[in-house]
Design a protein around this motif. Structure first.
Motif, PDB file in Angstrom:
ATOM      1  N   SER A   1      -4.968  -2.466  -1.005  1.00  0.00           N
ATOM      2  CA  SER A   1      -4.331  -3.298  -2.026  1.00  0.00           C
ATOM      3  C   SER A   1      -5.388  -4.036  -2.842  1.00  0.00           C
ATOM      4  O   SER A   1      -6.379  -4.529  -2.303  1.00  0.00           O
ATOM      5  CB  SER A   1      -3.395  -4.316  -1.373  1.00  0.00           C
TER       6      SER A   1
ATOM      7  N   ASN B   1      -4.196  -6.340  -5.287  1.00  0.00           N
ATOM      8  CA  ASN B   1      -3.322  -7.306  -5.944  1.00  0.00           C
ATOM      9  C   ASN B   1      -4.025  -8.663  -6.134  1.00  0.00           C
ATOM     10  O   ASN B   1      -4.533  -9.247  -5.193  1.00  0.00           O
ATOM     11  CB  ASN B   1      -2.058  -7.478  -5.096  1.00  0.00           C
TER      12      ASN B   1
ATOM     13  N   ASN C   1       1.385  -8.639 -11.332  1.00  0.00           N
ATOM     14  CA  ASN C   1       0.026  -9.159 -11.215  1.00  0.00           C
ATOM     15  C   ASN C   1      -1.027  -8.107 -11.558  1.00  0.00           C
ATOM     16  O   ASN C   1      -0.763  -6.901 -11.498  1.00  0.00           O
ATOM     17  CB  ASN C   1      -0.234  -9.661  -9.790  1.00  0.00           C
TER      18      ASN C   1
ATOM     19  N   GLU D   1      -1.829  -4.974  -9.118  1.00  0.00           N
ATOM     20  CA  GLU D   1      -0.696  -4.868  -8.193  1.00  0.00           C
ATOM     21  C   GLU D   1       0.053  -3.553  -8.382  1.00  0.00           C
ATOM     22  O   GLU D   1       0.123  -3.002  -9.485  1.00  0.00           O
ATOM     23  CB  GLU D   1       0.280  -6.029  -8.423  1.00  0.00           C
TER      24      GLU D   1
ATOM     25  N   THR E   1      -5.897   0.719  -9.527  1.00  0.00           N
ATOM     26  CA  THR E   1      -5.698  -0.714  -9.260  1.00  0.00           C
ATOM     27  C   THR E   1      -7.019  -1.404  -8.946  1.00  0.00           C
ATOM     28  O   THR E   1      -7.182  -2.596  -9.234  1.00  0.00           O
ATOM     29  CB  THR E   1      -4.701  -0.925  -8.102  1.00  0.00           C
TER      30      THR E   1
ATOM     31  N   SER F   1      -2.523  -2.350 -13.419  1.00  0.00           N
ATOM     32  CA  SER F   1      -1.321  -2.743 -12.695  1.00  0.00           C
ATOM     33  C   SER F   1      -0.276  -1.640 -12.828  1.00  0.00           C
ATOM     34  O   SER F   1      -0.119  -1.064 -13.912  1.00  0.00           O
ATOM     35  CB  SER F   1      -0.763  -4.056 -13.257  1.00  0.00           C
TER      36      SER F   1
ATOM     37  N   ASP G   1       2.892  -3.536  -3.164  1.00  0.00           N
ATOM     38  CA  ASP G   1       2.562  -4.886  -2.688  1.00  0.00           C
ATOM     39  C   ASP G   1       3.840  -5.722  -2.588  1.00  0.00           C
ATOM     40  O   ASP G   1       3.995  -6.530  -1.679  1.00  0.00           O
ATOM     41  CB  ASP G   1       1.582  -5.556  -3.652  1.00  0.00           C
ATOM     42  N   ARG G   2       4.732  -5.526  -3.555  1.00  0.00           N
ATOM     43  CA  ARG G   2       6.064  -6.137  -3.537  1.00  0.00           C
ATOM     44  C   ARG G   2       7.053  -5.091  -4.051  1.00  0.00           C
ATOM     45  O   ARG G   2       6.659  -4.128  -4.715  1.00  0.00           O
ATOM     46  CB  ARG G   2       6.125  -7.367  -4.455  1.00  0.00           C
TER      47      ARG G   2
END
Length: 498
Positions: A250, A252, A278, A281, A443, A448, A464-465
């Motif tokens: 990740s 992010n 973000n 992200e 990334t 993003s 990430d989300r």
């Protein structure tokens, strides 16, 4: 066990390229046989030979113990062989009933088309398969998923005994997928044989009895599904095992690069969608078909007009009148329909990679060909795109290589925000892993990504989300430490988490 189909020693070349080399396949009565391999392994060529689209160079085909020649699709149909493809090949401006009877319309005693019989029998057939559609519905008014169900129903209506399902669930909801599995089980009980092609490994273990694996145009092995596992199949397909293809790092950051507030649609049910993205992200967007995921992102990208809402990039409000405006502001969009919305199929790899960047590489309306060729070669090498040369037509590449061209196209434009809508549909496991690594590399450079995916292992493994949508509404954004299939499916079904 009684054998329905046998293909032995089948070879096929296109010019100097050997697509199949001494391949075999056997299908038994009442069996579902999975056919697996990377894009370019020879699956499509083998199926097209069986369907009479291509003529084999050597080998033989045996149907119900008789050696047969299949020189065209009519031969295949007469032998009881039917295929259901991911891309629906039906007449879009005709009704379901007309599609069922196309080429064999019934006539009444006055020599007129017997429409009453067409619609009555078509409705009875749809009802027998629990497909809730009216035979008078025009195909073009149906969703892609509904068209897929019609294609399956038509194949069964033609009384075939050997069915080929090529990526049939790629665009279906979970309920529709289960409906197809139920249809397949019923066909097996009737003694039919099914050849099932899918890149979704979990489906193979749900529906198949055996699996035949091809690699580089050659037969590798046939295994009983109950005696194998995912890692073993992948190793035979690609020559190496994947411990975890979703194991990407990740990147992010806390810096917000995109803010979306209260976006509402003019033409569909998307309402009051708000979220932020973000730097570096991967924001997953999950939901069932019809949830409004694609519609929302098309508005943000300027492809569709929004009724109201605010879009900010790096804290600056944007008014995109068209995708051209979004591209100028460093946005890219990998469309779900790769063939017709992301690529120009009749053009070369070189042209497709450079299409959105030609203006930047032009002066006084003349394109700098030396620059564009340099970029094509650079990105082909960088993204490991397997081609003969940059002049090769994009239509002749595998799905995975086509998708890597699409990604290369947007990276070349300098996109810092990339919307990826179902980026691995029709892509084999090896190419998927490569695409995931490309996302990781992007990334790491600050790009993003908004990842729209119906495939839970993918969206959970990469994001990430995750924003979950239901009927045009944002049901909530879930952080990685709260990812569970149960949580995401509850939100996608319109239920709030307790």
């Amino acid at each position: 066990m009684e054998q329905l189909l046998s293909m032995k020693g089948v070879s096929k070349s296109f010019g100097i390229t050997k697509a199949l080399d001494n391949v075999m396949l056997e299908l038994n009565k009442g069996e579902c046989l999975a056919l697996m391999g990377e894009n370019g392994a020879g699956k499509s060529t083998l199926i097209k030979i069986l369907m009479g689209v291509h003529i084999k160079d050597s080998g033989f085909i045996c149907v119900r113990n008789d050696i047969v020649d299949i020189n065209n699709p009519y031969d295949a149909r007469n032998l009881g062989i039917a295929a259901v493809y991911q891309d629906v090949f039906l007449a879009p401006e005709l009704s379901i009933g007309e599609n069922f009877f196309l080429g064999s319309l019934p006539y009444n005693k006055f020599g007129m088309v017997d429409w009453k019989k067409i619609y009555k029998e078509s409705n009875e057939h749809l009802n027998s398969l629990n497909i809730d559609l009216n035979s008078k519905d025009v195909l073009s008014t149906l969703s892609i998923a509904q068209q897929q169900m019609v294609a399956i129903a038509k194949s069964i209506y033609q009384n075939a005994s050997i069915f080929i399902f090529d990526e049939p669930t790629a665009l279906l909801t979970n309920d529709e997928k289960l409906q197809i599995f139920e249809i397949i089980e019923n066909l097996k009980k009737k003694g039919c044989g099914i050849i099932y092609i899918s890149h979704r490994m979990e489906e193979i273990f749900q529906i198949a009895d055996r699996v035949t694996i091809l690699k580089d145009g050659q037969y590798i092995d046939t295994l009983d599904v109950k005696n194998t596992n995912e890692n073993m199949i992948v190793k035979l397909m690609v020559g190496r095992a994947f411990v975890d293809m979703y194991d990407i790092e990740s990147h992010n950051k806390d810096d917000i690069v995109l803010e979306v507030k209260n976006v509402t649609s003019n033409i569909n049910n998307v309402k009051d969608i708000s979220f932020d993205l973000n730097k570096g992200e991967i924001l997953g967007v999950f939901g069932l078909i019809g949830a409004g995921r694609t519609e929302t992102m098309r508005m943000i990208f300027g492809a569709d007009k929004m009724k109201s809402g605010v879009v900010k990039i790096n804290n600056k409000s944007m008014k995109f009148k068209s995708p051209k405006d979004a591209i100028k502001n460093s946005m890219g969009f990998i469309a779900e329909d790769r063939k017709y919305q992301s690529l120009a199929l009749s053009l070369s790899v070189h042209d497709n990679i450079n299409l959105p960047s030609y203006i930047r590489n032009s002066r006084f309306s003349f394109i700098n060909i030396l620059n564009t060729k340099k970029y094509s070669k650079e990105y082909v090498e960088k993204f490991n795109i397997k081609i003969q040369n940059i002049k090769q037509r994009i239509i002749n590449l595998s799905g995975g290589n086509q998708q890597k061209v699409v990604i290369a196209k947007w990276v070349l434009t300098g996109s810092k925000i990339l919307i990826a809508d179902e980026p691995t549909i029709g892509v084999d496991v090896g190419a998927k892993a490569e695409i995931y690594k490309l996302f990781e590399e992007l990334t790491s450079t600050g790009v993003s990504i908004i990842l729209i995916s119906s495939y839970l292992p993918e969206v959970m493994g990469l994001s990430d989300r995750i924003m979950v949508m239901h009927e045009g509404a944002n049901m909530g954004i879930v952080n990685k430490n709260n990812f569970t299939e149960e949580n995401l499916m509850m939100l996608a079904s319109g239920l709030n988490l307790s």
